[in-house]
Write a protein that holds these residues in place. Structure first.
Motif, PDB file in Angstrom:
ATOM      1  N   ALA A 351       0.822  -1.207   0.000  1.00  0.00           N
ATOM      2  CA  ALA A 351       0.000   0.000   0.000  1.00  0.00           C
ATOM      3  C   ALA A 351       0.859   1.261   0.000  1.00  0.00           C
ATOM      4  O   ALA A 351       0.562   2.231  -0.708  1.00  0.00           O
ATOM      5  N   ALA A 352       1.946   1.263   0.781  1.00  0.00           N
ATOM      6  CA  ALA A 352       2.828   2.430   0.826  1.00  0.00           C
ATOM      7  C   ALA A 352       3.457   2.698  -0.537  1.00  0.00           C
ATOM      8  O   ALA A 352       3.681   3.856  -0.916  1.00  0.00           O
ATOM      9  N   ALA A 353       3.725   1.634  -1.284  1.00  0.00           N
ATOM     10  CA  ALA A 353       4.308   1.804  -2.618  1.00  0.00           C
ATOM     11  C   ALA A 353       3.329   2.472  -3.578  1.00  0.00           C
ATOM     12  O   ALA A 353       3.740   3.164  -4.514  1.00  0.00           O
ATOM     13  N   THR A 354       2.021   2.275  -3.358  1.00  0.00           N
ATOM     14  CA  THR A 354       1.051   3.001  -4.191  1.00  0.00           C
ATOM     15  C   THR A 354       0.909   4.443  -3.716  1.00  0.00           C
ATOM     16  O   THR A 354       0.662   5.343  -4.518  1.00  0.00           O
ATOM     17  N   LEU A 355       1.070   4.680  -2.413  1.00  0.00           N
ATOM     18  CA  LEU A 355       0.988   6.044  -1.885  1.00  0.00           C
ATOM     19  C   LEU A 355       2.041   6.944  -2.520  1.00  0.00           C
ATOM     20  O   LEU A 355       1.742   8.074  -2.928  1.00  0.00           O
ATOM     21  N   GLY A 357       3.278   6.703  -5.311  1.00  0.00           N
ATOM     22  CA  GLY A 357       2.834   6.971  -6.674  1.00  0.00           C
ATOM     23  C   GLY A 357       1.861   8.132  -6.740  1.00  0.00           C
ATOM     24  O   GLY A 357       1.837   8.886  -7.719  1.00  0.00           O
ATOM     25  N   ASP A 358       1.034   8.310  -5.695  1.00  0.00           N
ATOM     26  CA  ASP A 358       0.123   9.457  -5.643  1.00  0.00           C
ATOM     27  C   ASP A 358       0.891  10.766  -5.726  1.00  0.00           C
ATOM     28  O   ASP A 358       0.377  11.769  -6.233  1.00  0.00           O
ATOM     29  N   TYR A 359       2.115  10.760  -5.197  1.00  0.00           N
ATOM     30  CA  TYR A 359       2.922  11.976  -5.150  1.00  0.00           C
ATOM     31  C   TYR A 359       4.020  11.992  -6.211  1.00  0.00           C
ATOM     32  O   TYR A 359       4.999  12.734  -6.093  1.00  0.00           O
ATOM     33  N   GLY A 360       3.862  11.159  -7.246  1.00  0.00           N
ATOM     34  CA  GLY A 360       4.758  11.211  -8.392  1.00  0.00           C
ATOM     35  C   GLY A 360       6.145  10.670  -8.140  1.00  0.00           C
ATOM     36  O   GLY A 360       7.067  10.917  -8.927  1.00  0.00           O
ATOM     37  N   MET A 361       6.324   9.919  -7.059  1.00  0.00           N
ATOM     38  CA  MET A 361       7.644   9.388  -6.721  1.00  0.00           C
ATOM     39  C   MET A 361       7.824   7.993  -7.311  1.00  0.00           C
ATOM     40  O   MET A 361       6.852   7.278  -7.552  1.00  0.00           O
ATOM     41  N   LYS A 362       9.066   7.625  -7.548  1.00  0.00           N
ATOM     42  CA  LYS A 362       9.386   6.325  -8.123  1.00  0.00           C
ATOM     43  C   LYS A 362      10.045   5.421  -7.083  1.00  0.00           C
ATOM     44  O   LYS A 362      10.884   5.861  -6.297  1.00  0.00           O
ATOM     45  N   LEU A 363       9.676   4.155  -7.121  1.00  0.00           N
ATOM     46  CA  LEU A 363      10.190   3.179  -6.166  1.00  0.00           C
ATOM     47  C   LEU A 363      11.506   2.595  -6.666  1.00  0.00           C
ATOM     48  O   LEU A 363      11.580   2.038  -7.767  1.00  0.00           O
ATOM     49  N   LEU A 364      12.561   2.738  -5.842  1.00  0.00           N
ATOM     50  CA  LEU A 364      13.871   2.159  -6.167  1.00  0.00           C
ATOM     51  C   LEU A 364      14.021   0.755  -5.597  1.00  0.00           C
ATOM     52  O   LEU A 364      14.496  -0.157  -6.274  1.00  0.00           O
ATOM     53  N   CYS A 365      13.659   0.600  -4.319  1.00  0.00           N
ATOM     54  CA  CYS A 365      13.816  -0.700  -3.678  1.00  0.00           C
ATOM     55  C   CYS A 365      12.787  -0.848  -2.570  1.00  0.00           C
ATOM     56  O   CYS A 365      12.323   0.140  -1.992  1.00  0.00           O
ATOM     57  N   MET A 366      12.454  -2.093  -2.298  1.00  0.00           N
ATOM     58  CA  MET A 366      11.411  -2.410  -1.328  1.00  0.00           C
ATOM     59  C   MET A 366      11.877  -3.613  -0.513  1.00  0.00           C
ATOM     60  O   MET A 366      12.296  -4.625  -1.073  1.00  0.00           O
ATOM     61  N   HIS A 367      11.813  -3.484   0.802  1.00  0.00           N
ATOM     62  CA  HIS A 367      12.174  -4.586   1.695  1.00  0.00           C
ATOM     63  C   HIS A 367      10.887  -5.130   2.299  1.00  0.00           C
ATOM     64  O   HIS A 367      10.141  -4.404   2.959  1.00  0.00           O
ATOM     65  N   ALA A 374       0.472 -15.778  -3.763  1.00  0.00           N
ATOM     66  CA  ALA A 374      -0.716 -14.947  -3.550  1.00  0.00           C
ATOM     67  C   ALA A 374      -0.433 -13.470  -3.818  1.00  0.00           C
ATOM     68  O   ALA A 374      -1.364 -12.680  -3.995  1.00  0.00           O
ATOM     69  N   TYR A 375       0.857 -13.081  -3.856  1.00  0.00           N
ATOM     70  CA  TYR A 375       1.207 -11.666  -4.025  1.00  0.00           C
ATOM     71  C   TYR A 375       1.524 -11.296  -5.475  1.00  0.00           C
ATOM     72  O   TYR A 375       1.906 -10.158  -5.751  1.00  0.00           O
ATOM     73  N   ILE A 376       1.392 -12.231  -6.396  1.00  0.00           N
ATOM     74  CA  ILE A 376       1.767 -11.965  -7.786  1.00  0.00           C
ATOM     75  C   ILE A 376       1.016 -10.765  -8.345  1.00  0.00           C
ATOM     76  O   ILE A 376       1.608  -9.861  -8.957  1.00  0.00           O
ATOM     77  N   ASP A 377      -0.294 -10.717  -8.138  1.00  0.00           N
ATOM     78  CA  ASP A 377      -1.091  -9.611  -8.681  1.00  0.00           C
ATOM     79  C   ASP A 377      -0.735  -8.282  -8.019  1.00  0.00           C
ATOM     80  O   ASP A 377      -0.779  -7.229  -8.669  1.00  0.00           O
ATOM     81  N   ASP A 378      -0.388  -8.320  -6.732  1.00  0.00           N
ATOM     82  CA  ASP A 378      -0.001  -7.087  -6.042  1.00  0.00           C
ATOM     83  C   ASP A 378       1.265  -6.498  -6.651  1.00  0.00           C
ATOM     84  O   ASP A 378       1.359  -5.283  -6.874  1.00  0.00           O
ATOM     85  N   PHE A 379       2.252  -7.351  -6.915  1.00  0.00           N
ATOM     86  CA  PHE A 379       3.477  -6.849  -7.537  1.00  0.00           C
ATOM     87  C   PHE A 379       3.222  -6.394  -8.973  1.00  0.00           C
ATOM     88  O   PHE A 379       3.834  -5.429  -9.444  1.00  0.00           O
ATOM     89  N   LEU A 385       2.835   0.847 -11.978  1.00  0.00           N
ATOM     90  CA  LEU A 385       3.048   2.191 -11.439  1.00  0.00           C
ATOM     91  C   LEU A 385       4.520   2.595 -11.455  1.00  0.00           C
ATOM     92  O   LEU A 385       4.852   3.752 -11.741  1.00  0.00           O
ATOM     93  N   HIS A 386       5.411   1.638 -11.155  1.00  0.00           N
ATOM     94  CA  HIS A 386       6.830   1.965 -10.953  1.00  0.00           C
ATOM     95  C   HIS A 386       7.779   1.261 -11.921  1.00  0.00           C
ATOM     96  O   HIS A 386       8.997   1.427 -11.797  1.00  0.00           O
ATOM     97  N   GLY A 387       7.271   0.462 -12.850  1.00  0.00           N
ATOM     98  CA  GLY A 387       8.142  -0.318 -13.717  1.00  0.00           C
ATOM     99  C   GLY A 387       8.532  -1.636 -13.066  1.00  0.00           C
ATOM    100  O   GLY A 387       8.201  -1.907 -11.906  1.00  0.00           O
ATOM    101  N   THR A 388       9.265  -2.456 -13.797  1.00  0.00           N
ATOM    102  CA  THR A 388       9.582  -3.810 -13.318  1.00  0.00           C
ATOM    103  C   THR A 388      10.956  -3.926 -12.673  1.00  0.00           C
ATOM    104  O   THR A 388      11.319  -4.995 -12.178  1.00  0.00           O
ATOM    105  N   ASP A 389      11.727  -2.833 -12.650  1.00  0.00           N
ATOM    106  CA  ASP A 389      13.135  -2.947 -12.255  1.00  0.00           C
ATOM    107  C   ASP A 389      13.425  -2.643 -10.794  1.00  0.00           C
ATOM    108  O   ASP A 389      14.577  -2.769 -10.365  1.00  0.00           O
ATOM    109  N   PHE A 390      12.436  -2.210 -10.012  1.00  0.00           N
ATOM    110  CA  PHE A 390      12.757  -1.906  -8.612  1.00  0.00           C
ATOM    111  C   PHE A 390      13.126  -3.199  -7.879  1.00  0.00           C
ATOM    112  O   PHE A 390      12.575  -4.267  -8.128  1.00  0.00           O
ATOM    113  N   ILE A 391      14.102  -3.067  -6.979  1.00  0.00           N
ATOM    114  CA  ILE A 391      14.650  -4.223  -6.269  1.00  0.00           C
ATOM    115  C   ILE A 391      13.720  -4.624  -5.124  1.00  0.00           C
ATOM    116  O   ILE A 391      13.250  -3.775  -4.361  1.00  0.00           O
ATOM    117  N   VAL A 392      13.468  -5.913  -5.009  1.00  0.00           N
ATOM    118  CA  VAL A 392      12.690  -6.459  -3.893  1.00  0.00           C
ATOM    119  C   VAL A 392      13.624  -7.325  -3.056  1.00  0.00           C
ATOM    120  O   VAL A 392      14.137  -8.339  -3.534  1.00  0.00           O
TER     121      VAL A 392
END
Length: 491
Positions: A351-355, A357-367, A374-379, A385-392
């Motif tokens: 949810a925070a990763a979509t937030l 996006g509301d403010y035009g920011m791009k996700l670099l990495c997510m821990h 079950a999380y495939i659709d969420d990613f 929103l952020h492209g496929t290259d952000f690090i998980v």
């Protein structure tokens, strides 16, 4: 007794991983093909404990006492985390004088570990009943009590008969939440909810209450967020029974009476509401937390689809979106194009990763602590929103990896626990808040202003960066952040 819900662990979910790293697109494609394998860390700083989340789920229930059958250290977790949070929660409700949680430990020592601790457990239960006169006594297993083979089920059954003979109707409910049971600490929530069904609700079949929806929410939700969710649900004509945090016995017994069930995120109560659907025919939805406009819209629409309230939901979404649009646009002029990294629990992280996006920011990495199919659709939604290259980085804690990665990436903003990130001089804030709403449309504004404040007032972090030592030796930052990760061989 025959349990309606057997003890299960989340490690057996399809595609479960708690040790992995890669781009979001890479991991999602592997999970989609059923070939995402767990890696191995040759060094870990520690992971969260199953027992702690069972404590968190049950400690605030009213008219109960929690007997922790363990050495003192385990019960210390209840005091440090669950009870402290509950005291803050009571304060923000304006109920400082509300009853405290009741937790008592058997304080197992060397004698009990060698000779057995059931006698000590009997004595502790008697003391707990004498002190607190509860309706329910939860008996929590620990690593130590399980290793020595103490039978908490037999003790619970014996004590229930014993007190019934004395004219006292007390429920004794064992919880098999040993810390070593699972590497996924959310298993602790599942075990706690299963205990409520098996020993408290049992076979109760109350009549359905029109418009009642069970909202299963974790202990990390503030009172303000609970009230914000109630406000949104009331606006579309539904009445929320929020569980299990701070619930009464009567609230628990209303669970089968609800017309609908929803979990506040993907890993809390999702297994339980599937069981409720099978046993009581109650329709359910599992979505991510309502943080940010996209996630809030999706959350509301999922509930509205269950209840046939689509028209009311769309009217509410439009009114609330219109109310925040101007302020979001103002903040976005400062944040548009900035790069962010975040660390959070799985549901809150999505949810925070979509937030951002509301403010035009791009996700670099997510821990995030866990990954499963079950999380495939969420990613997939995050990639749109952020492209496929952000690090998980799939890691339950492991700050040594996170701080290394952040030092290399140098994001403009970090969202998460900032005590060690602050030393890097990076503007940062925590998405959790004990006082103000982070959920819903009001939460969009509050968190947007927190981002703005972190950017405008970063002198403290800059001074820490200039005048304090980093969390780790300089040699570590020269290495790859995932040096201690052994990835599985590809077939």
């Amino acid at each position: 007794m025959n349990k309606q819900i057997p003890d299960t662990i989340r490690d057996k979910h399809p595609g479960f991983a708690d040790v992995q790293v890669g781009s979001s697109g890479e991991l999602r494609e592997k999970a989609k093909a059923h070939c995402l394998k767990n890696a191995h860390r040759t060094f870990e700083q520690g992971i969260q404990c199953v027992q702690v989340n069972s404590m968190n789920a049950l400690v605030s229930l009213q008219d109960t006492v929690m007997v922790i059958h363990s050495p003192l250290g385990c019960s210390g977790c209840a005091s440090f985390g669950a009870i402290d949070r509950l005291n803050v929660y009571k304060h923000h409700r304006g109920r400082d004088n509300a009853p405290d949680s009741h937790v008592i430990s058997t304080a197992l020592g060397e004698k009990e570990v060698i000779l057995g601790g059931e006698k000590r457990l009997h004595e502790t239960i008697d003391e707990a009943v004498k002190r607190y006169n509860p309706k329910i006594v939860f008996i929590l297993a620990s690593c130590a009590s399980s290793i020595i083979g103490d039978d908490i089920d037999a003790v619970a059954e014996q004590k229930e008969k014993e007190y019934k003979a004395k004219g006292k109707e007390i429920i004794f409910a064992p919880v098999h939440c040993e810390g070593f049971k699972s590497r996924n600490h959310a298993t602790g929530y599942d075990l706690a909810l299963a205990t409520l069904q098996n020993y408290v609700i049992r076979d109760a079949h109350p009549p359905k209450q029109k418009g009642l929806i069970n909202l299963f929410a974790t202990h990390s939700l503030s009172w303000a967020d609970q009230q914000e969710m109630k406000r949104m649900l009331n606006a579309i004509g539904l009445d929320a029974n929020i569980l299990p945090y701070n619930a009464t016995y009567e609230d628990i017994m209303k669970i089968p009476a609800a017309e609908y069930n929803i979990s506040v995120c993907q890993i809390f109560a999702d297994e339980y509401i599937k069981f409720l659907s099978e046993k009581y025919g109650t329709p359910y939805a599992v979505t991510n937390m309502p943080i940010g406009t996209r996630s809030t819209n999706r959350w509301l629409r999922a509930i509205a689809a269950l209840a046939g309230k689509e028209e009311e939901a769309e009217a509410f979404i439009k009114a609330e979106s219109d109310a925040v649009r101007e302020e979001v646009a103002r903040i976005k002029r400062k944040t548009d194009g900035l790069r962010a990294c975040l660390t959070a629990g799985t549901g809150r992280g999505f949810a925070a990763a979509t937030l951002i996006g509301d403010y035009g920011m791009k996700l670099l990495c997510m821990h995030t602590p866990y990954y499963d199919e079950a999380y495939i659709d969420d990613f997939k939604r995050l990639e749109e929103l952020h492209g496929t290259d952000f690090i998980v980085n799939i890691a339950d804690m492991q700050p040594y990896e996170q701080v290394n990665l952040l030092k290399k990436y140098k994001p403009d903003v970090f969202i998460g626990m900032s005590n060690w990130v602050s030393r890097l001089g990076i503007p940062s804030f925590h998405i959790l808040d004990s006082k103000r709403p982070t959920f819903g449309y009001r939460g969009v504004l509050y968190l947007g202003r927190k981002i703005e404040d972190a950017l405008d007032n970063n002198n403290f972090n800059k001074n820490l960066s200039n005048y304090s030592k980093n969390a780790y030796r300089e040699e570590w930052y020269k290495k790859d952040a995932f040096s201690y990760l052994q990835l599985p061989e590809e077939n």
